[in-house]
Write an enzyme that holds these catalytic residues in place. Structure first.
Site, mmCIF file in Angstrom:
data_model
loop_
_atom_site.group_PDB
_atom_site.id
_atom_site.type_symbol
_atom_site.label_atom_id
_atom_site.label_comp_id
_atom_site.label_asym_id
_atom_site.label_seq_id
_atom_site.Cartn_x
_atom_site.Cartn_y
_atom_site.Cartn_z
ATOM 1 N N ASP A 16 -8.021 -4.818 0.218
ATOM 2 C CA ASP A 16 -8.590 -5.567 -0.895
ATOM 3 C C ASP A 16 -8.335 -7.064 -0.824
ATOM 4 O O ASP A 16 -8.908 -7.831 -1.591
ATOM 5 C CB ASP A 16 -8.022 -5.040 -2.227
ATOM 6 C CG ASP A 16 -8.542 -3.656 -2.514
ATOM 7 O OD1 ASP A 16 -9.731 -3.440 -2.297
ATOM 8 O OD2 ASP A 16 -7.743 -2.802 -2.935
ATOM 9 N N HIS A 76 0.859 -1.188 0.000
ATOM 10 C CA HIS A 76 0.000 0.000 0.000
ATOM 11 C C HIS A 76 0.892 1.234 0.000
ATOM 12 O O HIS A 76 1.966 1.214 0.599
ATOM 13 C CB HIS A 76 -0.884 -0.003 1.266
ATOM 14 C CG HIS A 76 -2.023 0.958 1.211
ATOM 15 N ND1 HIS A 76 -1.874 2.289 1.504
ATOM 16 C CD2 HIS A 76 -3.328 0.777 0.886
ATOM 17 C CE1 HIS A 76 -3.050 2.886 1.365
ATOM 18 N NE2 HIS A 76 -3.943 1.991 0.991
HETATM 19 N N1 ACO Z 1 4.121 -7.799 -4.794
HETATM 20 C C1 ACO Z 1 5.453 -7.840 -4.975
HETATM 21 N N2 ACO Z 1 6.283 -6.794 -4.807
HETATM 22 C C2 ACO Z 1 5.722 -5.629 -4.448
HETATM 23 C C3 ACO Z 1 4.339 -5.504 -4.254
HETATM 24 C C4 ACO Z 1 3.530 -6.640 -4.429
HETATM 25 N N3 ACO Z 1 2.205 -6.580 -4.242
HETATM 26 N N4 ACO Z 1 4.051 -4.220 -3.900
HETATM 27 C C5 ACO Z 1 5.216 -3.570 -3.898
HETATM 28 N N5 ACO Z 1 6.239 -4.413 -4.214
HETATM 29 C C6 ACO Z 1 7.657 -4.079 -4.252
HETATM 30 C C7 ACO Z 1 7.987 -3.211 -5.446
HETATM 31 O O1 ACO Z 1 8.354 -3.977 -6.556
HETATM 32 C C8 ACO Z 1 9.092 -2.345 -4.920
HETATM 33 O O2 ACO Z 1 10.269 -3.111 -4.984
HETATM 34 P P1 ACO Z 1 11.713 -2.391 -5.203
HETATM 35 O O3 ACO Z 1 11.896 -1.494 -4.017
HETATM 36 O O4 ACO Z 1 12.680 -3.522 -5.244
HETATM 37 O O5 ACO Z 1 11.594 -1.636 -6.491
HETATM 38 C C9 ACO Z 1 8.768 -2.159 -3.445
HETATM 39 O O6 ACO Z 1 7.935 -3.288 -3.098
HETATM 40 C C10 ACO Z 1 8.005 -0.864 -3.169
HETATM 41 O O7 ACO Z 1 6.860 -0.839 -4.012
HETATM 42 P P2 ACO Z 1 6.259 0.485 -4.691
HETATM 43 O O8 ACO Z 1 5.606 0.111 -5.956
HETATM 44 O O9 ACO Z 1 7.284 1.560 -4.693
HETATM 45 O O10 ACO Z 1 5.167 0.852 -3.629
HETATM 46 P P3 ACO Z 1 4.024 1.868 -3.867
HETATM 47 O O11 ACO Z 1 3.735 2.431 -2.547
HETATM 48 O O12 ACO Z 1 4.310 2.801 -4.961
HETATM 49 O O13 ACO Z 1 2.853 0.927 -4.400
HETATM 50 C C11 ACO Z 1 0.947 -0.438 -4.480
HETATM 51 C C12 ACO Z 1 1.806 0.522 -3.641
HETATM 52 C C13 ACO Z 1 0.625 0.179 -5.854
HETATM 53 C C14 ACO Z 1 -0.369 -0.687 -3.752
HETATM 54 C C15 ACO Z 1 1.733 -1.766 -4.669
HETATM 55 O O14 ACO Z 1 2.061 -2.296 -3.409
HETATM 56 C C16 ACO Z 1 0.947 -2.793 -5.501
HETATM 57 O O15 ACO Z 1 0.983 -2.743 -6.712
HETATM 58 N N6 ACO Z 1 0.216 -3.739 -4.808
HETATM 59 C C17 ACO Z 1 -0.611 -4.700 -5.510
HETATM 60 C C18 ACO Z 1 -1.921 -4.074 -5.980
HETATM 61 C C19 ACO Z 1 -2.895 -3.792 -4.841
HETATM 62 O O16 ACO Z 1 -3.136 -4.643 -3.991
HETATM 63 N N7 ACO Z 1 -3.451 -2.579 -4.840
HETATM 64 C C20 ACO Z 1 -4.460 -2.178 -3.842
HETATM 65 C C21 ACO Z 1 -3.949 -1.112 -2.930
HETATM 66 S S1 ACO Z 1 -5.173 -0.753 -1.667
HETATM 67 C C22 ACO Z 1 -6.242 0.346 -2.389
HETATM 68 O O17 ACO Z 1 -5.936 1.006 -3.330
HETATM 69 C C23 ACO Z 1 -7.641 0.509 -1.808
#
Ligand code: ACO
Length: 445
Positions: free
Chosen positions: A379, A321
């Site tokens: 979610d 998140h």
């Molecule tokens: N699975 C695997 N790796 C992940 C995931 C995941 N679900 N989420 C983040 N990471 C990793 C990224 O690859 C990144 O790795 P790095 O540092 O080696 O590059 C690190 O964790 C940080 O991730 P970011 O993308 O920078 O985190 P951000 O805060 O921008 O993204 C997000 C948050 C978009 C929710 C992300 O975690 C994601 O895509 N999750 C899956 C989709 C999801 O469940 N979305 C619902 C969110 S809740 C809502 O909106 C109501």
């Protein structure tokens, strides 16, 4: 105590703290006041920055920008905290109900018995829609996505209820906010009924907010439908958990739309449009698809490996998140609700739930997810629960919109009453061509 962006509040909140900005090119200095809220990080008040220095700030995605002061909701993502008006979401979800949370968000306090009765009566008596609106629905294609219908119908409310669009009249503002909270379940259920070709079901005043919604969604005129108290409670909890989440994309959209003094129905339609995007409201559907793709527990390892692989675009849906770097407090409540709903429906051994629990266990023990602070979000369990209750995935975001309406209207109301209200108007870093002379057609290459 509310701390608005007024001069008085600023002086009090700053309490002498300042940061000094030094332009090393010119040696010019600017002292900027620091403001502190009730909780959370302090903020630097940069409102004089451009006037005093000629600089704007650059912050796409607004990750370092506070766009307003608000009394409604507090989130500490590092600690996994979500509170409305000071009350932890876990306590509200366990002890309160959606109508009470609506009162809390709108009016700042949990209602007394008399206030509750009056508020609930008002919400109940606004649930019907203008009969003419049925014809508006019938103009949509049968296969229209229910969110497309929601955007259209809610936008059209200002044409049907134009007597409450005067935002400067306190009573009319109050009526419009109650109308929106009351009518949204009816609008959502009608969008669903229309998409499956079933007759619209009118609201019933003897049912609670969530029970009435389930009845309008799942009953048909030819049969008696008994609302299960367990499912009604689960629906109510899902509404509570999605009621508000401070300045997210759709709420900020509502505020920006409203800052031009547009009417509340138009502003909420804008919020629904923003919520529709897959980066915002659509992840619970993706979780469901992912679990179906994984299929069985023995394949979890393979998908965890893929989620960790930098060269594979696959991510574990329902994990991570932008704000929460800890367990999303809403996910814990939903996990319990999923069990209760499945038990009520006799689906205790639903393989998707078992798979989800095992996936969560394995991921939370994995160094990759631990180090990156990736925890289950809201979610992760909601799709399983809603699916078991009989909602198609196209309705998941619609339910989110029903619940979030109170957050949107409460934030809108707070903004309209704010003496420091200004039209939302960010600036930009221009990167296009520099000035050049018009080229006649004959000389263009
Ligand atoms: N699975 C695997 N790796 C992940 C995931 C995941 N679900 N989420 C983040 N990471 C990793 C990224 O690859 C990144 O790795 P790095 O540092 O080696 O590059 C690190 O964790 C940080 O991730 P970011 O993308 O920078 O985190 P951000 O805060 O921008 O993204 C997000 C948050 C978009 C929710 C992300 O975690 C994601 O895509 N999750 C899956 C989709 C999801 O469940 N979305 C619902 C969110 S809740 C809502 O909106 C109501």
């Amino acid at each position: 105590m509310s701390k608005r962006l007024s001069k008085e509040a600023l002086a009090e909140a700053g309490a002498g703290d300042k940061v000094t900005l030094i332009d090393h090119a010119t040696g010019k200095q600017l002292e900027l006041p620091v403001m502190g809220g009730t909780d959370g990080p302090k903020v630097i008040d940069i409102r004089t920055l451009y006037r005093e220095t000629g600089y704007f700030t650059y912050d796409p995605g607004y990750t370092s920008t506070g766009s307003c002061a608000s009394d409604l909701t507090f989130i500490d993502g590092e600690k996994g905290i979500l509170r409305h008006r000071g009350y932890p979401i876990e306590q509200l979800a366990e002890k309160s109900d959606f109508v009470e949370v609506c009162h809390l968000l709108l009016y700042g306090e949990l209602p007394t018995k008399a206030e509750r009765e009056e508020f609930e009566r008002d919400i109940t008596y606004h649930t019907m829609l203008h009969e003419q609106l049925q014809y508006f629905y019938r103009g949509f294609r049968r296969d229209a996505h229910p969110m497309a219908i929601m955007v259209g119908v809610v936008g059209a409310l200002s044409a049907f209820y134009h007597d409450t669009t005067d935002i400067f009249d306190r009573e009319k503002r109050r009526t419009a906010t109650h109308q929106l909270i009351a009518k949204m379940p009816t609008i959502a259920a009608m969008a669903y009924k229309y998409s499956i070709g079933q007759p619209f079901i009118y609201p019933r005043n003897d049912l609670g907010y969530a029970g009435n919604f389930l009845n309008m969604t799942f009953s048909v005129p030819s049969e008696e439908y008994k609302v299960s108290p367990v499912l009604a409670r689960a629906m109510d909890q899902i509404f509570m958990l999605h009621a508000d989440h401070e300045q997210n994309a759709s709420t900020s959209t509502v505020r920006i739309a409203g800052s031009s003094l547009a009417n509340p129905f138009a502003c909420i339609a804008a919020g629904i449009a923003s919520l529709w995007g897959p980066s915002h409201g659509g992840a619970n559907e993706a979780v469901l698809n992912m679990l179906r793709e994984i299929g069985s527990k023995d394949r979890i390892g393979e998908f965890i490996k893929r989620a960790k692989d930098k060269d594979d675009p696959f991510r574990l849906m329902g994990f991570g998140h932008r704000v929460y770097k800890n367990y999303d407090p809403r996910a814990g409540v939903l996990r319990k609700a999923a069990h209760e709903v499945l038990a009520e429906l006799g689906k205790e051994d639903e393989p998707l739930l078992e798979l989800a629990i095992e996936l969560e266990r394995i991921a939370l023990e994995d160094d990759y997810f631990v180090d990156k602070k990736l925890f289950p979000n809201v979610d992760f369990y909601s799709g399983i629960t809603l699916n078991a209750m009989g909602f198609p995935s196209s309705m998941f975001t619609v339910l989110f919109a029903v619940a979030r309406t109170v957050g949107w209207v409460a934030q809108w109301k707070e903004m309209i009453k704010d003496e420091a209200l200004k039209i939302g108007r960010p600036r930009q870093l221009y990167t296009g061509p520099a000035e050049r002379d018009y080229v006649p057609m004959a000389k263009r290459k």
